[in-house]
Structures are given as structure tokens and as C-alpha cells.
Design an enzyme around this catalytic site. Structure first.
Site, mmCIF file in Angstrom:
data_model
loop_
_atom_site.group_PDB
_atom_site.id
_atom_site.type_symbol
_atom_site.label_atom_id
_atom_site.label_comp_id
_atom_site.label_asym_id
_atom_site.label_seq_id
_atom_site.Cartn_x
_atom_site.Cartn_y
_atom_site.Cartn_z
ATOM 1 N N LYS A 90 45.905 40.535 34.762
ATOM 2 C CA LYS A 90 44.558 39.976 34.859
ATOM 3 C C LYS A 90 44.458 38.786 35.806
ATOM 4 O O LYS A 90 43.416 38.538 36.393
ATOM 5 C CB LYS A 90 44.047 39.597 33.473
ATOM 6 N N GLU A 112 33.635 36.403 30.406
ATOM 7 C CA GLU A 112 33.620 36.911 29.047
ATOM 8 C C GLU A 112 35.050 37.237 28.666
ATOM 9 O O GLU A 112 35.894 37.454 29.531
ATOM 10 C CB GLU A 112 32.766 38.174 28.959
ATOM 11 N N SER A 378 51.311 46.868 32.136
ATOM 12 C CA SER A 378 50.235 45.928 32.478
ATOM 13 C C SER A 378 50.455 44.526 31.933
ATOM 14 O O SER A 378 49.970 43.553 32.503
ATOM 15 C CB SER A 378 48.894 46.475 31.995
HETATM 16 C C1 PLP Z 1 43.095 43.581 29.319
HETATM 17 C C2 PLP Z 1 44.346 44.363 29.365
HETATM 18 C C3 PLP Z 1 44.343 45.754 29.601
HETATM 19 C C4 PLP Z 1 43.081 46.551 29.729
HETATM 20 O O1 PLP Z 1 42.268 46.204 30.769
HETATM 21 P P1 PLP Z 1 42.112 47.068 32.090
HETATM 22 O O2 PLP Z 1 40.984 46.439 32.794
HETATM 23 O O3 PLP Z 1 41.825 48.491 31.673
HETATM 24 O O4 PLP Z 1 43.388 46.987 32.829
HETATM 25 C C5 PLP Z 1 45.550 46.410 29.697
HETATM 26 N N1 PLP Z 1 46.723 45.761 29.526
HETATM 27 C C6 PLP Z 1 46.769 44.444 29.292
HETATM 28 C C7 PLP Z 1 48.101 43.790 29.129
HETATM 29 C C8 PLP Z 1 45.602 43.693 29.198
HETATM 30 O O5 PLP Z 1 45.664 42.372 28.954
#
Ligand code: PLP
Length: 395
Positions: A90, A112, A378
Site C-alpha cells: 500500500k 479512508e 502483498s
Molecule cells: C489492503 C490489502 C490487500 C487488499 O487490497 P488490494 O487493493 O486488493 O491489493 C491485500 N493485501 C494486503 C496485505 C493488504 O493490506
């Protein structure tokens, strides 16, 4: 040739657009006119790239997970977004949008947040750039995500409690949009995922596209060709997935695979599997698949993973699914938990619960032994330890 990227009107196939009230039209137009020119300017690129390298810690490694690969019969390479500053992908987006805001002459940032991850990333970028920051967050989420609330406050952000609706993410977005309407001159809204009215899905995709840009040269270096057979990512709103796919959208030798949160099962009401269970509607200014009842009322999504708990999904992903360019799995809570424990014990990496959803798609795939698979982790699992520990006896 047909492209899976955005068209000049802000659509991906039939999805996307900017369905906004008149008061917001000027704000989205201003952003639309400014963003590409600024992002592509050498001055912006120099500052953004240098912060990505020295502050975020990029490039994130592309690591061949040998034991995981042995288990699933392919070469599995993990794109390690979990190693970024603040623990997820992010920050790539939050930092980029904050830099864009400053160049647009905006002096106040709003955002948000649901689970608090995007709020923390935005608060971090604002601390770094010395900009005031207000984060809208549903009261329900504030109560269940205390550590992230404390982090945002320590970073100097104001956490603004939202008490409308179910007091969760969707309501926080509504409130942030309302704020943006009232303060169009000085305020920039940092959107947390590849959703919202045009140009946000494209803006967020561009900020996250650094993920696939790196995958290209890292793969070339590691395996001698710059495209994989499979790219895999979890999808909430869709920012880490579109970042992973961006430079491969029209590379038809690469299969695209998504995992959304099934919760207790996509055929039950306790789900966040928007692509499996949603229907076309307008949410937060965009024509997308939405979890809604027959009267068009938005349903409260459910997933064990707070970051995937959104009742919509980005327009790019709706189009990838509808055209069968991407294969989409719905992964239930128990499958994600099992996958998280497996990854931890095979590779010594505790993934975020969100990322565990795409790991849980591995047993459903039919790989050839020579296949090159790139899977994006992610985020890291530190924030999910309470949930993991509740289930420790099951694994
Ligand atoms: C917020 C988040 C997601 C989901 O958000 P996307 O916009 O779909 O990427 C996925 N993995 C992690 C670690 C997150 O913090």
C-alpha cells in the site's frame, strides 16, 4: 488489438467510468487533467523513484520458494511486497499520491481505511512530507483494529470516526468523498485501492505498476525470459493485483490468476467474493460488480481478512474476469488459514491473511514442472497474529 488496460474514457470494457454528483465532477476533472502529466514528468519520477528505493526499500525481492515449488510441482517465485516499509504494497500508492497532491498544490490529505493498512500507509507518507492528514474510519473498524489506529495517531494523523451505515469501510469511503466535495480547493483524497471514479483506478494502477516493472527485469535475470507462465495475486479492491499484472495485461503467454475472499463460502451471505456473487452496479462512482440485494442496497461483506472485506472490486478486474482474461478463485477462510500455516512452515514467511488467499489457490492449479509462477505476497502477517493464534490447534 483489444487491450485490457484503460481506454481514453476511463473504462475497462463495460466497467469503470466516473458516476459522480455534480459537486465532485470538478474535482475528478481537475485530477484527470493533471495526473498523467505530473506522474510522467522527470521531476516527479526522480523524487518518487528515490523514495521507493531508499525509504520503501525497493526493489522488493523476487524469491524462488523451492519447498513450496516442490510441493506444487512448478517454479514458484514470490514477489515480496511484505518486505516494504509498513509491511505491504500500500505504501507504493500512498506515497505516490501524496507526492502528486503536493505537486497539484493541495495542502491537506484525506483518506479512508478499513483494516487500517491504507490509513497507516497514508499517515506515513504525510508524516514524511509534512502534510496534515485525516483518515476516515468506521467506528466498528476502529474498535477491532486498535493497533493500526494507534499507529496512525502516533504518525500524526487524525482518525475520524464514522458512525453512518454499518460503520465499516464502505461508510468511511462515503464520508471521505463528502469531505472532498466540501473542500475541493485545498484537499486531495488519497484512494486506497484500484476503485472509485475515473481516474482513480488508473492512478492507483500506475502507482502499483512498479511491482510488475520489477518482475520483468528480475525474471529476465533469474530465468532468462521476462514473462512468467502464471501471475497470481489476491484481490480486495485490486491494487496489488493490478500492480502485479500491469505490464502483462496484453501478454497473452502469461495466465492471470486472482483469489477473492469467499469468507464462509461465496454462496452464503458471509462472503466478500464480489466477482463470484456480485452483480453490475454503481459503487463509489464506478460501474463495477457489487454485492447488493435486488433493490440495489449494498450488502455488508464478510471475510476473515479485513483487507479483502470490500463489497466491490476494481473495474479492471471486473473486465479481466468477464472476458476470461483472468481466472478467479473464491477462497474460504479455512483454506486461507491453512495456506498461511503451510507457507510459514515451508518457507519461514508469515504472510498477511490477504496474501494467504492467493497461496490457497496453489493446490487448485494444474502446473507443468517447467512452469514459471510468480505469486505476489502483498503483505506480512504480523498484524494477523491474533487471528492466526486462535486457530493454531487446527494446523
Ligand atoms: C489492503 C490489502 C490487500 C487488499 O487490497 P488490494 O487493493 O486488493 O491489493 C491485500 N493485501 C494486503 C496485505 C493488504 O493490506
Amino acid at each position: 488489438m483489444r487491450s485490457y488496460n484503460i481506454d481514453q474514457d476511463g473504462y475497462y470494457g463495460e466497467f469503470g467510468g466516473a458516476y459522480v454528483p455534480e459537486v465532485l465532477y470538478k474535482c475528478t476533472q481537475e485530477l484527470r487533467k493533471a495526473y498523467v502529466g505530473i506522474i510522467e514528468s522527470p521531476d516527479f519520477q526522480a523524487e518518487y523513484r528515490s523514495l521507493l528505493r531508499d525509504y520503501v526499500g525497493r526493489p522488493s525481492p523476487l524469491y524462488e520458494a523451492k519447498r513450496l515449488g516442490e510441493k506444487y510441482g512448478a517454479h514458484i517465485l514470490l514477489k515480496r511486497e511484505d518486505l516494504n516499509h509498513t509491511g505491504a504494497h500500500k505504501i507504493n500508492n500512498a506515497l505516490g499520491q501524496a507526492l502528486l497532491a503536493r505537486r497539484m498544490g493541495k495542502t491537506r490529505i484525506i483518506a479512508e481505511t478499513g483494516a487500517g493498512q491504507h490509513g497507516v500507509a497514508t499517515a506515513t507518507a504525510c508524516a514524511l512530507l509534512d502534510m496534515p492528514c485525516r483518515v476516515y474510519m468506521g467506528k466498528t473498524d476502529i474498535a477491532r483494529q486498535q493497533p493500526n489506529v494507534e499507529r496512525m495517531k502516533m504518525l500524526g494523523a487524525e482518525v475520524y470516526p464514522v458512525s453512518s451505515g454499518n460503520m465499516t469501510l464502505k461508510d468511511a469511503v462515503n464520508e471521505a468523498i463528502r469531505d472532498w466535495c466540501c473542500h475541493p480547493a485545498d484537499t486531495f483524497y488519497v484512494m486506497g485501492s484500484a476503485v472509485g471514479p475515473h481516474p482513480y483506478p488508473d492512478l492507483v494502477a500506475r502507482m502499483q505498476s512498479v511491482i510488475s516493472e520489477e518482475i520483468k527485469w528480475q525474471l529476465k535475470e533469474k530465468v532468462g525470459r521476462d514473462y512468467p507462465d502464471y501471475l497470481m495475486a489476491c484481490v480486495g479492491g485490486g491494487s496489488n493485483a493490478i500492480g502485479t499484472f500491469y505490464h502483462y495485461l496484453d501478454e497473452m503467454r502469461t495466465h492471470l490468476v486472482l483469489a477473492e475472499a469467499g469468507g464462509m463460502g461465496y454462496e452464503t451471505p458471509q462472503t466478500a467474493a464480489t466477482i463470484h456473487s456480485g452483480s453490475v452496479g454503481i459503487l463509489h462512482g464506478s460501474r463495477i460488480l457489487v454485492l447488493q440485494n435486488k433493490d440495489g442496497q449494498i450488502l455488508e461483506p464478510y471475510s476473515i481478512s479485513a483487507g479483502l472485506d470490500y463489497p466491490g472490486v476494481g473495474p479492471a478486474h471486473c473486465n479481466l474476469a468477464k472476458t476470461h482474461r483472468a481466472e478467479v478463485f473464491s477462497i474460504n477462510d479455512d483454506e486461507a488459514l491453512r495456506a498461511a500455516y503451510e507457507m510459514t512452515r515451508l518457507e519461514g514467511i508469515i504472510p498477511a491473511l490477504e496474501s494467504a488467499h492467493i497461496l490457497a489457490a496453489l493446490p487448485k492449479m494444474k502446473f507443468q514442472p517447467d512452469d514459471i509462477v510468480v505469486l505476489t505476497v502483498s503483505g506480512r502477517g504480523d498484524k494477523d497474529m491474533t487471528t492466526y493464534l486462535k486457530h493454531v490447534n487446527e494446523f
